[in-house]
Design a protein around this motif. Sequence first.
Motif, mmCIF file in Angstrom:
data_model
loop_
_atom_site.group_PDB
_atom_site.id
_atom_site.type_symbol
_atom_site.label_atom_id
_atom_site.label_comp_id
_atom_site.label_asym_id
_atom_site.label_seq_id
_atom_site.Cartn_x
_atom_site.Cartn_y
_atom_site.Cartn_z
ATOM 1 N N TRP A 24 36.916 43.689 41.273
ATOM 2 C CA TRP A 24 37.645 44.328 40.176
ATOM 3 C C TRP A 24 38.383 43.264 39.348
ATOM 4 O O TRP A 24 38.337 43.278 38.126
ATOM 5 C CB TRP A 24 38.618 45.360 40.760
ATOM 6 C CG TRP A 24 39.383 46.132 39.744
ATOM 7 C CD1 TRP A 24 38.978 47.245 39.068
ATOM 8 C CD2 TRP A 24 40.714 45.847 39.275
ATOM 9 N NE1 TRP A 24 39.969 47.666 38.220
ATOM 10 C CE2 TRP A 24 41.040 46.818 38.323
ATOM 11 C CE3 TRP A 24 41.650 44.855 39.579
ATOM 12 C CZ2 TRP A 24 42.267 46.848 37.676
ATOM 13 C CZ3 TRP A 24 42.872 44.876 38.932
ATOM 14 C CH2 TRP A 24 43.176 45.859 37.992
ATOM 15 N N LEU A 25 39.032 42.347 40.047
ATOM 16 C CA LEU A 25 39.766 41.282 39.357
ATOM 17 C C LEU A 25 38.814 40.324 38.636
ATOM 18 O O LEU A 25 39.111 39.853 37.539
ATOM 19 C CB LEU A 25 40.647 40.513 40.347
ATOM 20 C CG LEU A 25 41.903 41.245 40.802
ATOM 21 C CD1 LEU A 25 42.476 40.599 42.057
ATOM 22 C CD2 LEU A 25 42.931 41.303 39.693
ATOM 23 N N ARG A 26 37.658 40.042 39.225
ATOM 24 C CA ARG A 26 36.683 39.147 38.595
ATOM 25 C C ARG A 26 36.224 39.726 37.252
ATOM 26 O O ARG A 26 36.069 39.002 36.277
ATOM 27 C CB ARG A 26 35.499 38.923 39.529
ATOM 28 C CG ARG A 26 34.551 37.848 39.073
ATOM 29 C CD ARG A 26 33.464 37.476 40.082
ATOM 30 N NE ARG A 26 32.947 38.582 40.885
ATOM 31 C CZ ARG A 26 33.250 38.792 42.170
ATOM 32 N NH1 ARG A 26 34.048 37.971 42.826
ATOM 33 N NH2 ARG A 26 32.734 39.809 42.828
ATOM 34 N N LYS A 27 36.051 41.049 37.192
ATOM 35 C CA LYS A 27 35.667 41.699 35.925
ATOM 36 C C LYS A 27 36.773 41.542 34.882
ATOM 37 O O LYS A 27 36.498 41.366 33.703
ATOM 38 C CB LYS A 27 35.366 43.176 36.151
ATOM 39 C CG LYS A 27 34.068 43.419 36.879
ATOM 40 C CD LYS A 27 33.876 44.905 37.124
ATOM 41 C CE LYS A 27 32.709 45.137 38.052
ATOM 42 N NZ LYS A 27 32.622 46.531 38.485
ATOM 43 N N LYS A 28 38.011 41.632 35.311
ATOM 44 C CA LYS A 28 39.145 41.523 34.382
ATOM 45 C C LYS A 28 39.352 40.095 33.897
ATOM 46 O O LYS A 28 39.735 39.869 32.755
ATOM 47 C CB LYS A 28 40.437 42.012 35.043
ATOM 48 C CG LYS A 28 40.425 43.434 35.488
ATOM 49 C CD LYS A 28 40.561 44.348 34.319
ATOM 50 C CE LYS A 28 40.640 45.797 34.764
ATOM 51 N NZ LYS A 28 40.510 46.705 33.655
ATOM 52 N N LEU A 38 44.274 35.883 42.875
ATOM 53 C CA LEU A 38 45.084 37.076 42.650
ATOM 54 C C LEU A 38 44.843 38.135 43.728
ATOM 55 O O LEU A 38 45.771 38.857 44.104
ATOM 56 C CB LEU A 38 44.833 37.652 41.260
ATOM 57 C CG LEU A 38 45.438 36.841 40.114
ATOM 58 C CD1 LEU A 38 45.137 37.483 38.775
ATOM 59 C CD2 LEU A 38 46.929 36.663 40.276
ATOM 60 N N ALA A 39 43.617 38.228 44.241
ATOM 61 C CA ALA A 39 43.355 39.158 45.347
ATOM 62 C C ALA A 39 44.179 38.725 46.563
ATOM 63 O O ALA A 39 44.813 39.553 47.232
ATOM 64 C CB ALA A 39 41.864 39.192 45.680
ATOM 65 N N HIS A 40 44.172 37.435 46.827
ATOM 66 C CA HIS A 40 44.975 36.892 47.934
ATOM 67 C C HIS A 40 46.455 37.207 47.712
ATOM 68 O O HIS A 40 47.147 37.682 48.624
ATOM 69 C CB HIS A 40 44.745 35.382 48.027
ATOM 70 C CG HIS A 40 45.648 34.694 48.988
ATOM 71 N ND1 HIS A 40 45.454 34.731 50.346
ATOM 72 C CD2 HIS A 40 46.777 33.960 48.778
ATOM 73 C CE1 HIS A 40 46.421 34.049 50.934
ATOM 74 N NE2 HIS A 40 47.232 33.576 50.005
ATOM 75 N N ASP A 41 46.949 36.956 46.503
ATOM 76 C CA ASP A 41 48.360 37.217 46.189
ATOM 77 C C ASP A 41 48.714 38.690 46.351
ATOM 78 O O ASP A 41 49.841 39.021 46.732
ATOM 79 C CB ASP A 41 48.688 36.749 44.772
ATOM 80 C CG ASP A 41 48.668 35.239 44.626
ATOM 81 O OD1 ASP A 41 48.623 34.534 45.654
ATOM 82 O OD2 ASP A 41 48.668 34.761 43.471
ATOM 83 N N THR A 42 47.760 39.573 46.056
ATOM 84 C CA THR A 42 48.004 41.009 46.215
ATOM 85 C C THR A 42 48.296 41.335 47.676
ATOM 86 O O THR A 42 49.259 42.043 47.990
ATOM 87 C CB THR A 42 46.792 41.820 45.715
ATOM 88 O OG1 THR A 42 46.578 41.523 44.328
ATOM 89 C CG2 THR A 42 47.011 43.307 45.894
ATOM 90 N N PHE A 43 47.497 40.790 48.571
ATOM 91 C CA PHE A 43 47.708 41.062 49.995
ATOM 92 C C PHE A 43 48.945 40.346 50.530
ATOM 93 O O PHE A 43 49.630 40.867 51.413
ATOM 94 C CB PHE A 43 46.451 40.730 50.800
ATOM 95 C CG PHE A 43 45.376 41.765 50.616
ATOM 96 C CD1 PHE A 43 45.415 42.945 51.338
ATOM 97 C CD2 PHE A 43 44.364 41.577 49.701
ATOM 98 C CE1 PHE A 43 44.443 43.923 51.160
ATOM 99 C CE2 PHE A 43 43.387 42.547 49.512
ATOM 100 C CZ PHE A 43 43.429 43.722 50.237
#
Length: 170
Positions: A24-28, A38-43
């Motif tokens: 999802w983030l890669r698309k954005k 950012l996925a890492h930061d989310t977790f």
Amino acid sequence: MSPPNASESISALYAEHHGWLQGWLRKKLNCSHQAADLAHDTFVRLLSKQEPEALREPRAYLTTVARGLLINHWRRQALEQAYLEELAARPEESAPSPEARRLILETLEEIARLLDGLPPRVREIFLRSQLEGETYPAIATQMGISVNVVQKAMIRATAHCYKALYGSGR
């Protein structure tokens, strides 16, 4: 059997949804490296919560957290770009050192965080006054508002920054 602890819950959430969130983030972002960060930061955000709650809609929750991080990421990029453009317009001998640039960018980022949540007009008034050094009457004239509106906006912005820095309970 006892209920899973917070760490186990987040591990399960990570295992089930990390790939989806990163996609999802890669698309954005159009960048797999930034998406992974950012996925890492989310977790990491979830791990830093005192008591993570049981999630009925984990993807919606992860999207909300990731969207906030994404907005911060874009804001930082915009600040960096504006700063670099300003530097490019200066003669090279007046350019700050790399260390000074880093400190300036960190300061700009902190200012942006402090002003986050203010209505755009209040933020603009505050920045014109504090960064540009414009007087209240000059701001009022340029923005087509009264000096009283400028004063109230400054009070609101100052109170907002105070609460952001020191919390409302102090």
